[in-house]
Design a protein around this motif. Structure first.
Motif, PDB file in Angstrom:
ATOM      1  N   GLU A 199      35.588  12.709   6.386  1.00 35.96           N
ATOM      2  CA  GLU A 199      35.316  13.478   5.163  1.00 35.96           C
ATOM      3  C   GLU A 199      35.172  14.970   5.424  1.00 35.96           C
ATOM      4  O   GLU A 199      35.274  15.773   4.510  1.00 35.96           O
ATOM      5  CB  GLU A 199      34.027  12.950   4.505  1.00 35.96           C
ATOM      6  N   ARG A 245      41.971  13.638  -6.550  1.00 38.61           N
ATOM      7  CA  ARG A 245      40.801  14.320  -5.983  1.00 38.61           C
ATOM      8  C   ARG A 245      41.198  15.442  -5.026  1.00 38.61           C
ATOM      9  O   ARG A 245      40.419  16.358  -4.767  1.00 38.61           O
ATOM     10  CB  ARG A 245      39.903  13.317  -5.247  1.00 38.61           C
ATOM     11  N   GLN A 303      37.119  -4.914 -10.541  1.00 34.95           N
ATOM     12  CA  GLN A 303      36.013  -3.993 -10.882  1.00 34.95           C
ATOM     13  C   GLN A 303      35.906  -2.849  -9.889  1.00 34.95           C
ATOM     14  O   GLN A 303      35.579  -1.725 -10.256  1.00 34.95           O
ATOM     15  CB  GLN A 303      34.687  -4.751 -10.902  1.00 34.95           C
ATOM     16  N   SER A 304      36.167  -3.140  -8.618  1.00 32.34           N
ATOM     17  CA  SER A 304      36.120  -2.074  -7.609  1.00 32.34           C
ATOM     18  C   SER A 304      37.181  -1.020  -7.898  1.00 32.34           C
ATOM     19  O   SER A 304      36.941   0.183  -7.787  1.00 32.34           O
ATOM     20  CB  SER A 304      36.346  -2.651  -6.200  1.00 32.34           C
ATOM     21  N   ARG A 324      36.052   1.023 -10.936  1.00 31.77           N
ATOM     22  CA  ARG A 324      34.992   1.984 -10.632  1.00 31.77           C
ATOM     23  C   ARG A 324      35.567   3.218  -9.929  1.00 31.77           C
ATOM     24  O   ARG A 324      35.235   4.353 -10.257  1.00 31.77           O
ATOM     25  CB  ARG A 324      33.932   1.306  -9.755  1.00 31.77           C
ATOM     26  N   LEU A 327      35.588   7.033 -11.520  1.00 27.73           N
ATOM     27  CA  LEU A 327      34.971   8.182 -10.834  1.00 27.73           C
ATOM     28  C   LEU A 327      35.968   9.322 -10.663  1.00 27.73           C
ATOM     29  O   LEU A 327      35.633  10.493 -10.882  1.00 27.73           O
ATOM     30  CB  LEU A 327      34.435   7.749  -9.466  1.00 27.73           C
ATOM     31  N   LYS A 330      36.670  10.853 -14.074  1.00 33.90           N
ATOM     32  CA  LYS A 330      35.490  11.579 -14.557  1.00 33.90           C
ATOM     33  C   LYS A 330      35.391  12.944 -13.872  1.00 33.90           C
ATOM     34  O   LYS A 330      35.125  13.960 -14.521  1.00 33.90           O
ATOM     35  CB  LYS A 330      34.248  10.732 -14.251  1.00 33.90           C
ATOM     36  N   ASP A 331      35.635  12.954 -12.588  1.00 28.14           N
ATOM     37  CA  ASP A 331      35.579  14.191 -11.817  1.00 28.14           C
ATOM     38  C   ASP A 331      36.682  15.158 -12.275  1.00 28.14           C
ATOM     39  O   ASP A 331      36.447  16.354 -12.444  1.00 28.14           O
ATOM     40  CB  ASP A 331      35.760  13.832 -10.330  1.00 28.14           C
ATOM     41  N   ASP A 390      26.822  11.861 -20.050  1.00 27.21           N
ATOM     42  CA  ASP A 390      25.593  11.325 -19.472  1.00 27.21           C
ATOM     43  C   ASP A 390      24.537  11.106 -20.550  1.00 27.21           C
ATOM     44  O   ASP A 390      24.249  11.999 -21.339  1.00 27.21           O
ATOM     45  CB  ASP A 390      25.079  12.314 -18.416  1.00 27.21           C
ATOM     46  N   GLY A 391      23.978   9.916 -20.564  1.00 26.83           N
ATOM     47  CA  GLY A 391      22.902   9.637 -21.505  1.00 26.83           C
ATOM     48  C   GLY A 391      23.380   9.104 -22.846  1.00 26.83           C
ATOM     49  O   GLY A 391      22.603   8.545 -23.610  1.00 26.83           O
ATOM     50  N   LYS A 393      20.785   9.805 -16.480  1.00 28.36           N
ATOM     51  CA  LYS A 393      19.756   9.149 -17.286  1.00 28.36           C
ATOM     52  C   LYS A 393      19.940   7.626 -17.339  1.00 28.36           C
ATOM     53  O   LYS A 393      18.969   6.877 -17.321  1.00 28.36           O
ATOM     54  CB  LYS A 393      19.816   9.731 -18.701  1.00 28.36           C
ATOM     55  N   GLU A 394      21.219   7.184 -17.403  1.00 25.17           N
ATOM     56  CA  GLU A 394      21.435   5.730 -17.501  1.00 25.17           C
ATOM     57  C   GLU A 394      20.947   5.011 -16.246  1.00 25.17           C
ATOM     58  O   GLU A 394      20.715   3.799 -16.265  1.00 25.17           O
ATOM     59  CB  GLU A 394      22.893   5.375 -17.812  1.00 25.17           C
TER      60      GLU A 394
END
Lengths: 396, 139
Positions: A91, A188, A215-216, A219, A223, A226-227, A237-238, B45-46
């Motif tokens: 990395e 990325r 599912q892996s 996910r 990610l 989202k990035d 978020d939230g 938050k989640e």
């Protein structure tokens, strides 16, 4: 000295204190660090997070820890080196010559468990190297585009892509995990590949003998998207997430808008586990993965997504099933470090893992009989895949 | 009584110890690992909403140190493939079984029920845990 003078010197000197190297921070002072102790901690600490933290310190040390790593391998063996060390080094982007040499040695060593991670380290560094040093890496990457281990294929293609080979996404790939992972890694790394494989992965709920590999993928895809979408990612978020299909549709719309690509909303895909009565998987960092499962009638499927099917004759399948029911398989066999064989079937119910060289002879014989039946069904490629994959698990 | 309880298979014993009357909240690593974790960050938050809740979560059991004996603590990780590398701290939960309870590491996916604790826990300045579960039930 007047208080004002003390304050003056404090103001001048305080920032300079930050420049004094700390003996606790290898990034600040790699030459004086006790790397042997750190490598030992990264491999032997009973606490997972301590191992992880030590691996990070080693990775930040660039070329300085290389002699300690070589000494560890000479003393304990290369496959005692934990994945975390190689992965955290991968990395980072240190271009220290001793480290680059070590990564190349690891990446080209077929017996090294973590060669895929080493290849990832080279892929991340390749575009940062002078042109003259890139050519040997181009060849090293190209030779591994069809490697049997899917992660090796992915990181080899990533390395090629980062050196300007834009054709890697067009190469034939039978493992769905490889396609979406490569797309995520390219995204990325700042490239904009065709995004459809990532969006398809979002809707993947497939399983293999109950292992949720879909599912892996989902996910990882989520990610990466989202990035990349950042503020344009439609779920914040939230906020309460909408149902899955609506969430995927919103992500597809946002990705299409940002990329300018025409993208389709994928349908959710699942596996009906009830359709299968058993199977096995080989997870091998060295020789590649193999997934085999069957139904009650003797249809044997190969591949995570069961893309290749072989129907065995009824009497042959009946004989294999009877023999399988007598196998002595009540608990895990051997100690698994990386490569392993998972068996799951019934009746009687069997669900165990087998480490290399730990398979009893009767079980090895059953696999030989299965391979023979597959060969007689005129599937030499699958028979070869079975024999190659199972070879390391047989009795010494 | 205790001797009799200790003689029970560990999976059954864990089942008996499951909290009565609680309704565990279903969560997953899709939630716990839905962000790129960096030390000291404010967790989403989640995720923090799940702190001290009784949850049920599926994943793969992995030993914290190699071996073959039954365990009282284990890592629950999001990915079953050891070849895919070392899970990040937000891709695993440190699970502890009740005192005196041990069990074999199971192959394949398991469902763990128990109280989840969310937040960085440090030892000697190093973050050693992000998610901990007092596991009452492993199936």
């Amino acid at each position: 000295m007047k208080p004002i003078h003390i304050l003056f010197w404090l103001a001048v000197c305080s920032p300079l204190l930050a420049l004094i190297p700390s003996s606790q921070d290898p990034a600040q002072d790699p030459s004086n660090y006790d790397w042997a102790k750190e490598v030992d901690r990264a491999s032997s600490s009973p606490r997972y997070a301590i191992r992880l933290a030590a691996a990070k310190r080693i990775a930040l040390g660039g070329g300085a820890p290389v002699p300690a790593l070589r000494a560890f391998v000479a003393k304990r063996g290369k496959n005692e080196l934990p994945a975390g060390i190689v992965e955290t080094i991968a990395e980072q982007t240190s271009l220290d010559a001793p480290l680059l040499t070590l990564l190349q040695e690891w990446a080209t060593d077929l017996d090294f468990y973590w060669r895929a991670q080493a290849l990832r380290g080279l892929a991340n560094r390749a575009p940062l190297l002078p042109i003259g040093q890139q050519q040997p890496l181009r060849e090293l990457f190209a030779e591994r585009h069809t490697d049997p281990a899917w992660l090796v294929r992915v990181f080899a293609r990533l390395g090629s892509a980062r050196l300007g080979n834009g054709n890697v996404l067009g190469e034939v790939e039978e493992d769905p995990r490889a396609t979406s992972k490569l797309t995520a890694l390219l995204l990325r790394s700042g490239q904009l590949p065709p995004l459809q494989p990532l969006l398809d992965a979002l809707a993947d709920e497939r399983t293999f003998l109950d292992s949720p590999w879909g599912q892996s993928r989902a996910r990882e895809a989520s990610l990466a998207l989202k990035d990349w979408l950042a503020a344009d990612y439609p779920i914040h978020d939230g906020e309460a997430a909408p149902d899955k299909a609506a969430a995927i549709a919103a992500i597809v719309a946002a990705a299409a808008k940002k990329s300018g690509q025409t993208l389709q909303v994928p349908a959710l895909v699942e596996t009906s586990e009830q359709a299968f009565t058993g199977g096995f998987e080989i997870l091998s960092c060295r020789t590649g993965d193999l997934f085999v499962r069957w139904n009650v009638t003797g249809e044997v499927q190969f591949g995570l997504d069961g893309r290749t099917k072989v129907q065995l004759p009824g009497p042959v399948w009946e004989g294999l099933s009877k023999e399988r029911a007598t196998l002595p398989l009540s608990r895990d066999l051997g100690v698994v470090i990386c490569d392993n064989l998972r068996l799951r079937w019934g009746p009687p119910d069997v669900h165990i893992k087998v480490a290399p060289n730990a398979m009893p002879e009767t079980v090895a014989n059953w696999f030989l009989h299965l391979a023979k039946a597959i060969a007689e069904a005129d599937q030499p490629r699958l028979t070869e895949a079975l024999r190659t994959g199972l070879e390391q698990f047989g009795p010494r | 009584m205790l001797a009799a309880v200790r003689a029970l298979p560990s999976t059954l014993l864990i089942g008996l110890l499951a909290l009565p009357g609680t309704d565990p909240e279903k969560t997953s690593f899709s939630v716990l690992a839905s962000f790129d974790y960096t030390e000291g960050m404010t967790l989403p938050k989640e995720v923090t909403n799940l702190d001290e809740k009784v949850v049920v979560i599926s994943g793969f059991m992995r030993r914290e140190v190699p071996g073959s004996n039954p365990v009282n603590t284990f890592l629950l990780v999001s990915d079953g493939c050891g070849c895919s590398g070392m899970p990040k701290l937000n891709e695993l939960a440190f699970c502890t079984l009740p005192d005196d309870v041990t069990m074999d590491i199971k192959p394949g996916i398991v469902n763990v029920t128990g109280k989840l604790y969310v937040g960085e826990e440090k030892e000697d300045g190093v973050v050693v845990m992000l998610y901990q579960i007092d596991a009452d039930d492993v199936k």
